[in-house]
Design a protein around this motif. Structure first.
Motif, PDB file in Angstrom:
ATOM      1  N   GLY A  66     -46.092 -36.701-112.915  1.00  0.00           N
ATOM      2  CA  GLY A  66     -45.635 -35.607-113.560  1.00  0.00           C
ATOM      3  C   GLY A  66     -44.181 -36.006-113.832  1.00  0.00           C
ATOM      4  O   GLY A  66     -43.775 -37.032-113.567  1.00  0.00           O
ATOM      5  N   ARG A  67     -43.381 -34.759-114.012  1.00  0.00           N
ATOM      6  CA  ARG A  67     -41.896 -35.128-114.126  1.00  0.00           C
ATOM      7  C   ARG A  67     -41.219 -35.344-112.890  1.00  0.00           C
ATOM      8  O   ARG A  67     -40.468 -34.274-112.278  1.00  0.00           O
ATOM      9  CB  ARG A  67     -41.312 -33.961-114.867  1.00  0.00           C
ATOM     10  N   THR A  68     -41.323 -36.495-112.199  1.00  0.00           N
ATOM     11  CA  THR A  68     -40.787 -36.839-111.134  1.00  0.00           C
ATOM     12  C   THR A  68     -39.333 -37.332-111.075  1.00  0.00           C
ATOM     13  O   THR A  68     -39.134 -37.604-112.270  1.00  0.00           O
ATOM     14  CB  THR A  68     -41.715 -37.773-110.043  1.00  0.00           C
ATOM     15  N   SER A  69     -38.729 -37.344-110.074  1.00  0.00           N
ATOM     16  CA  SER A  69     -37.229 -37.889-110.193  1.00  0.00           C
ATOM     17  C   SER A  69     -37.147 -38.470-108.847  1.00  0.00           C
ATOM     18  O   SER A  69     -37.373 -37.923-107.692  1.00  0.00           O
ATOM     19  CB  SER A  69     -36.315 -36.783-110.417  1.00  0.00           C
ATOM     20  N   ASN A  70     -36.209 -39.486-108.737  1.00  0.00           N
ATOM     21  CA  ASN A  70     -36.108 -40.174-107.444  1.00  0.00           C
ATOM     22  C   ASN A  70     -34.936 -39.541-106.746  1.00  0.00           C
ATOM     23  O   ASN A  70     -34.322 -40.001-105.844  1.00  0.00           O
ATOM     24  CB  ASN A  70     -35.922 -41.750-107.649  1.00  0.00           C
ATOM     25  N   THR A  71     -34.323 -38.588-107.383  1.00  0.00           N
ATOM     26  CA  THR A  71     -33.346 -37.681-106.787  1.00  0.00           C
ATOM     27  C   THR A  71     -33.961 -36.632-105.654  1.00  0.00           C
ATOM     28  O   THR A  71     -33.414 -36.106-105.089  1.00  0.00           O
ATOM     29  CB  THR A  71     -32.281 -37.198-107.581  1.00  0.00           C
ATOM     30  N   TYR A  72     -35.343 -36.324-106.024  1.00  0.00           N
ATOM     31  CA  TYR A  72     -35.993 -35.364-105.087  1.00  0.00           C
ATOM     32  C   TYR A  72     -36.070 -35.584-103.750  1.00  0.00           C
ATOM     33  O   TYR A  72     -36.247 -36.835-103.248  1.00  0.00           O
ATOM     34  CB  TYR A  72     -37.457 -35.143-105.384  1.00  0.00           C
ATOM     35  N   ALA A  73     -35.876 -34.828-102.982  1.00  0.00           N
ATOM     36  CA  ALA A  73     -35.775 -34.694-101.407  1.00  0.00           C
ATOM     37  C   ALA A  73     -37.475 -34.575-101.102  1.00  0.00           C
ATOM     38  O   ALA A  73     -37.995 -33.874-102.007  1.00  0.00           O
ATOM     39  CB  ALA A  73     -35.159 -34.067-100.686  1.00  0.00           C
ATOM     40  N   VAL A  74     -37.984 -35.366-100.351  1.00  0.00           N
ATOM     41  CA  VAL A  74     -39.412 -35.005 -99.999  1.00  0.00           C
ATOM     42  C   VAL A  74     -39.593 -34.911 -98.546  1.00  0.00           C
ATOM     43  O   VAL A  74     -39.125 -35.496 -97.722  1.00  0.00           O
ATOM     44  CB  VAL A  74     -40.366 -36.292-100.302  1.00  0.00           C
ATOM     45  N   GLY A  75     -40.232 -33.958 -98.289  1.00  0.00           N
ATOM     46  CA  GLY A  75     -40.655 -33.521 -96.774  1.00  0.00           C
ATOM     47  C   GLY A  75     -42.013 -33.454 -96.440  1.00  0.00           C
ATOM     48  O   GLY A  75     -42.942 -33.440 -97.417  1.00  0.00           O
ATOM     49  N   TRP A  76     -42.625 -33.705 -95.028  1.00  0.00           N
ATOM     50  CA  TRP A  76     -43.908 -33.512 -94.694  1.00  0.00           C
ATOM     51  C   TRP A  76     -43.781 -32.355 -93.778  1.00  0.00           C
ATOM     52  O   TRP A  76     -42.657 -32.144 -92.895  1.00  0.00           O
ATOM     53  CB  TRP A  76     -44.257 -34.673 -93.800  1.00  0.00           C
ATOM     54  N   PHE A  77     -44.884 -31.395 -93.877  1.00  0.00           N
ATOM     55  CA  PHE A  77     -45.043 -30.344 -92.945  1.00  0.00           C
ATOM     56  C   PHE A  77     -46.473 -30.441 -92.539  1.00  0.00           C
ATOM     57  O   PHE A  77     -47.427 -30.979 -93.231  1.00  0.00           O
ATOM     58  CB  PHE A  77     -44.852 -29.200 -93.773  1.00  0.00           C
ATOM     59  N   ARG A  78     -46.759 -29.444 -91.379  1.00  0.00           N
ATOM     60  CA  ARG A  78     -48.114 -29.582 -90.867  1.00  0.00           C
ATOM     61  C   ARG A  78     -48.390 -28.027 -90.459  1.00  0.00           C
ATOM     62  O   ARG A  78     -47.387 -27.545 -90.174  1.00  0.00           O
ATOM     63  CB  ARG A  78     -48.167 -30.551 -89.622  1.00  0.00           C
ATOM     64  N   GLN A  79     -49.808 -27.832 -90.411  1.00  0.00           N
ATOM     65  CA  GLN A  79     -50.136 -26.332 -90.186  1.00  0.00           C
ATOM     66  C   GLN A  79     -51.467 -26.548 -89.406  1.00  0.00           C
ATOM     67  O   GLN A  79     -52.580 -27.256 -89.880  1.00  0.00           O
ATOM     68  CB  GLN A  79     -50.229 -25.630 -91.299  1.00  0.00           C
ATOM     69  N   ALA A  80     -51.475 -26.297 -88.136  1.00  0.00           N
ATOM     70  CA  ALA A  80     -52.634 -26.415 -87.255  1.00  0.00           C
ATOM     71  C   ALA A  80     -53.046 -25.057 -87.196  1.00  0.00           C
ATOM     72  O   ALA A  80     -52.586 -23.813 -87.724  1.00  0.00           O
ATOM     73  CB  ALA A  80     -52.065 -26.563 -85.674  1.00  0.00           C
ATOM     74  N   PRO A  81     -54.520 -25.002 -86.932  1.00  0.00           N
ATOM     75  CA  PRO A  81     -55.263 -23.641 -87.057  1.00  0.00           C
ATOM     76  C   PRO A  81     -54.520 -22.436 -86.231  1.00  0.00           C
ATOM     77  O   PRO A  81     -54.192 -22.796 -85.005  1.00  0.00           O
ATOM     78  CB  PRO A  81     -56.711 -23.853 -86.734  1.00  0.00           C
ATOM     79  N   GLY A  82     -54.341 -21.431 -86.622  1.00  0.00           N
ATOM     80  CA  GLY A  82     -53.746 -20.243 -85.939  1.00  0.00           C
ATOM     81  C   GLY A  82     -52.160 -20.297 -85.808  1.00  0.00           C
ATOM     82  O   GLY A  82     -51.621 -19.469 -85.056  1.00  0.00           O
ATOM     83  N   LYS A  83     -51.666 -21.314 -86.392  1.00  0.00           N
ATOM     84  CA  LYS A  83     -50.074 -21.669 -86.110  1.00  0.00           C
ATOM     85  C   LYS A  83     -49.228 -21.482 -87.540  1.00  0.00           C
ATOM     86  O   LYS A  83     -49.906 -21.843 -88.554  1.00  0.00           O
ATOM     87  CB  LYS A  83     -49.949 -22.795 -85.616  1.00  0.00           C
ATOM     88  N   GLU A  84     -47.911 -21.172 -87.479  1.00  0.00           N
ATOM     89  CA  GLU A  84     -47.261 -21.525 -88.673  1.00  0.00           C
ATOM     90  C   GLU A  84     -47.046 -22.641 -88.972  1.00  0.00           C
ATOM     91  O   GLU A  84     -47.149 -23.694 -88.297  1.00  0.00           O
ATOM     92  CB  GLU A  84     -46.017 -20.619 -88.474  1.00  0.00           C
ATOM     93  N   ARG A  85     -46.688 -22.931 -90.461  1.00  0.00           N
ATOM     94  CA  ARG A  85     -46.447 -24.265 -90.971  1.00  0.00           C
ATOM     95  C   ARG A  85     -45.140 -24.535 -90.207  1.00  0.00           C
ATOM     96  O   ARG A  85     -44.306 -24.087 -89.824  1.00  0.00           O
ATOM     97  CB  ARG A  85     -46.020 -24.038 -92.559  1.00  0.00           C
TER      98      ARG A  85
END
Length: 123
Positions: free
Chosen positions: A25-44
């Motif tokens: 899509g309309r991507t840009s190489n100026t975007y910051a990208v993150g990784w998040f994780r969520q385990a069962p019963g826990k917050e992101r």
């Protein structure tokens, strides 16, 4: 912008996995990208992020020295190399992008999200 994660799976403790985040899509190489994780019963939980230049990176203390984030803007890809995996790393991992290039751990400041990929680490 659409984000699709891949590379998750089942691995034994001490093993490695590499997750991929494909952007379209309309991507840009100026975007910051993150990784998040969520385990069962826990917050992101924030895992790591990379700025638009690919130079600045931010890691959660729990993954420092074990996980590495990188990006290849020619392929519109962001990678998460995970080494020395532990059972507590088990979670659904999602990538997210924000139009501002600055790094942040706050999920609410990311504008685009993928569906996630399951990572399971057995003991």
């Amino acid at each position: 912008v659409q984000l699709v994660e891949s590379g998750g799976g089942l691995v034994q403790a001490g093993g490695s996995l590499r997750l991929s985040c494909a952007a379209s899509g309309r991507t840009s190489n100026t975007y910051a990208v993150g990784w998040f994780r969520q385990a069962p019963g826990k917050e992101r939980e924030f895992v790591t992020a990379i700025d638009g230049s690919g130079v600045m990176k931010l890691y959660a203390d729990s993954v420092k020295g074990r996980f590495t984030i990188s990006r290849d803007d020619t392929k519109k890809m962001v990678y998460l190399q995970m080494n020395s995996l532990k059972p507590e790393d088990t979670a659904v991992y999602s990538c997210a992008a924000r139009t501002g290039g600055l790094l942040t751990q706050r999920p609410g400041l990311y504008h685009f999200w993928g569906q996630g990929t399951q990572v399971t680490v057995s003991s």
